[in-house]
Design an enzyme around this catalytic site. Structure first.
Site, PDB file in Angstrom:
ATOM      1  N   ASP A 257       0.815  -1.199   0.000  1.00  0.00           N
ATOM      2  CA  ASP A 257       0.000   0.000   0.000  1.00  0.00           C
ATOM      3  C   ASP A 257       0.860   1.265   0.000  1.00  0.00           C
ATOM      4  O   ASP A 257       1.991   1.261   0.449  1.00  0.00           O
ATOM      5  CB  ASP A 257      -0.767  -0.059   1.342  1.00  0.00           C
TER       6      ASP A 257
ATOM      7  N   LYS B 191      -3.119   4.315  -5.165  1.00  0.00           N
ATOM      8  CA  LYS B 191      -3.339   5.396  -6.133  1.00  0.00           C
ATOM      9  C   LYS B 191      -2.057   5.966  -6.705  1.00  0.00           C
ATOM     10  O   LYS B 191      -2.032   6.428  -7.834  1.00  0.00           O
ATOM     11  CB  LYS B 191      -4.184   6.493  -5.498  1.00  0.00           C
TER      12      LYS B 191
ATOM     13  N   MET C 257      -7.744  11.098   7.924  1.00  0.00           N
ATOM     14  CA  MET C 257      -8.055  11.613   6.583  1.00  0.00           C
ATOM     15  C   MET C 257      -8.854  12.919   6.653  1.00  0.00           C
ATOM     16  O   MET C 257      -9.773  13.134   5.865  1.00  0.00           O
ATOM     17  CB  MET C 257      -8.802  10.548   5.760  1.00  0.00           C
TER      18      MET C 257
END
Lengths: 276, 276
Positions: free
Chosen positions: A59, A80, A192
């Site tokens: 990750d 991403k 986040m």
């Protein structure tokens, strides 16, 4: 014997013979918590699983050096920033299943603890549906590392009876119910949240006193850790001024007031500490 | 050199010469998270700190075998089952300070993560007041291990946006505000709740549907782990019938419904699994 079986399984990557593989070698997936940053915050069990891994799916949020602990594994960087197309999650799930069905031990590495905000729920469900065994190896979530960096308990009993870990990044792009969260009286550990720190602190100020202790810890638990300790009303402005950004944990509540930086602070000095 | 200094410090236990000791040797305290049970859930950093410990103060809730990782340490078992008088907390704090002031590395071992419900807040404050350096080593809290045992994420995003860790055992013997906690929509991970499981589930049933998924995991993360997965309305009765007791984590919320045991369950079968 184990090495022989693994070698056989690796060969089938090139010359697939799924029935034979399935009958002799049982693949599996380990969802592995990489902890918040520094590699020595991995568990002993995680280190063992990494050493035994055939395939490593790593990750973005995990320490990139974690691959040094998986000497025998084929390493695939996902996420991403890893060059995937617009559906990285589906792509990762396909990869995990493909390799596990070849009889390989796939280790899926996630930052923090895999069971908090890591989309592990969806991955476990998909693997179960495909009849692939799943192991889970716990780890240290960044909210705990943030508290350690500040030198505080998340739940000092003079201040609260618990802690709520919440993500500001919701599936439907709505905001969490900040008033309900504030009403619990628990310490809030917000993940986040940096991209919407102004709106979330504004919402919390409707429910909590302006001088509620508040902190941001960026890169908690790593050598790049940076900490800001202040009050709720000043948090967004000061975090912006200090250039703090993701990944970071926002901590709010009375227990945060136990931080040495908070105790030492006056109206004219702000604390922005770099970890030693 | 380090060993010589430590030997000198140990000598001062018998023939105290505090000024000389303080000028040459700096003691410290490490608050060390022992994790939920099995020793391989310790972090690598924790294992290093244990190996370097001069004095080990071990909590009831930590795995007793942890002393095998601290080969050079004098081991002191503390806590209510450890033979202390009625003020174990004050006694523990005096012990930590006494040894640290002799220049020794004191490792205070706590179950789970030291920063969650471990009274670390009070210990840190007392050590700071005494000008004794404090290190904190994070670990895996039992709520995470409980989720791993159930094979679920604590925060499956189809069900919730977070998780609240709360203790049912409050300082003033009151109950937490269960309605406020339920209103957050987060998964609830309730620690120290087994002795009042009937009253707390009754309070939660005022705010949550009777069929809300619920679980108890006793000795999470250890070889003695036992799990019960059911619904909120049946939780207290079934936990009693199964003989489940402390130490255990109670988990409540939609995300718990992802447990395989829950999915497999019918009205006639209950799941009480022992870990393999």
């Amino acid at each position: 014997m184990r090495l022989l079986r693994r070698a056989a399984a690796l060969r089938t990557l090139a010359t697939p013979n799924q029935e034979a593989t399935m009958s002799t070698v049982q693949g599996k997936v380990t969802l592995l918590s990489a902890g918040p940053g520094d590699l020595d915050l991995l568990t002993l069990r995680a280190a063992k699983a990494l050493a035994a891994a055939d395939v490593l799916l790593v990750d973005d949020l995990a320490n990139a050096d974690i691959v040094t602990l998986a000497k025998h594994a084929r390493v695939i960087r996902v996420g991403k920033r890893g060059g995937c197309k617009s559906t990285p999650q589906a792509f990762i799930q396909r990869l995990m299943q493909r390799y596990a069905k070849k009889g390989l031990h796939v280790v899926r590495v996630k930052g923090g603890d895999a069971l908090l905000f890591g989309r592990a729920g969806e991955e476990i469900a998909a693997l179960r549906e495909a009849h692939i065994p799943v192991d889970i190896v716990n780890g240290v979530s960044s909210g705990f590392a943030a508290a350690a960096g500040l030198g505080i308990s998340l739940t000092h009993r003079d201040h609260c009876q618990g802690v709520t870990f919440v993500t500001a990044h919701m599936q439907d792009h709505s905001q969490p119910d900040w008033a309900a969260l504030a009403a619990t009286g628990t310490t809030l550990a917000i993940y986040m949240g940096m991209s919407r720190i102004a709106s979330l602190t504004a919402a919390l100020l409707d429910a909590l006193p302006a001088n509620t202790p508040a902190a941001v810890v960026q890169n908690a638990g790593s050598h790049e850790e940076r900490r800001l300790v202040t009050t709720l009303d000043r948090l967004a402005d000061e975090a912006l001024a200090a250039g703090l950004g993701s990944p970071a944990v926002i901590l709010i509540g009375g227990a945060i007031g136990e931080a040495a930086e908070f105790a030492a602070r006056t109206d004219d000095t702000r604390s922005l500490a770099h970890a030693a």
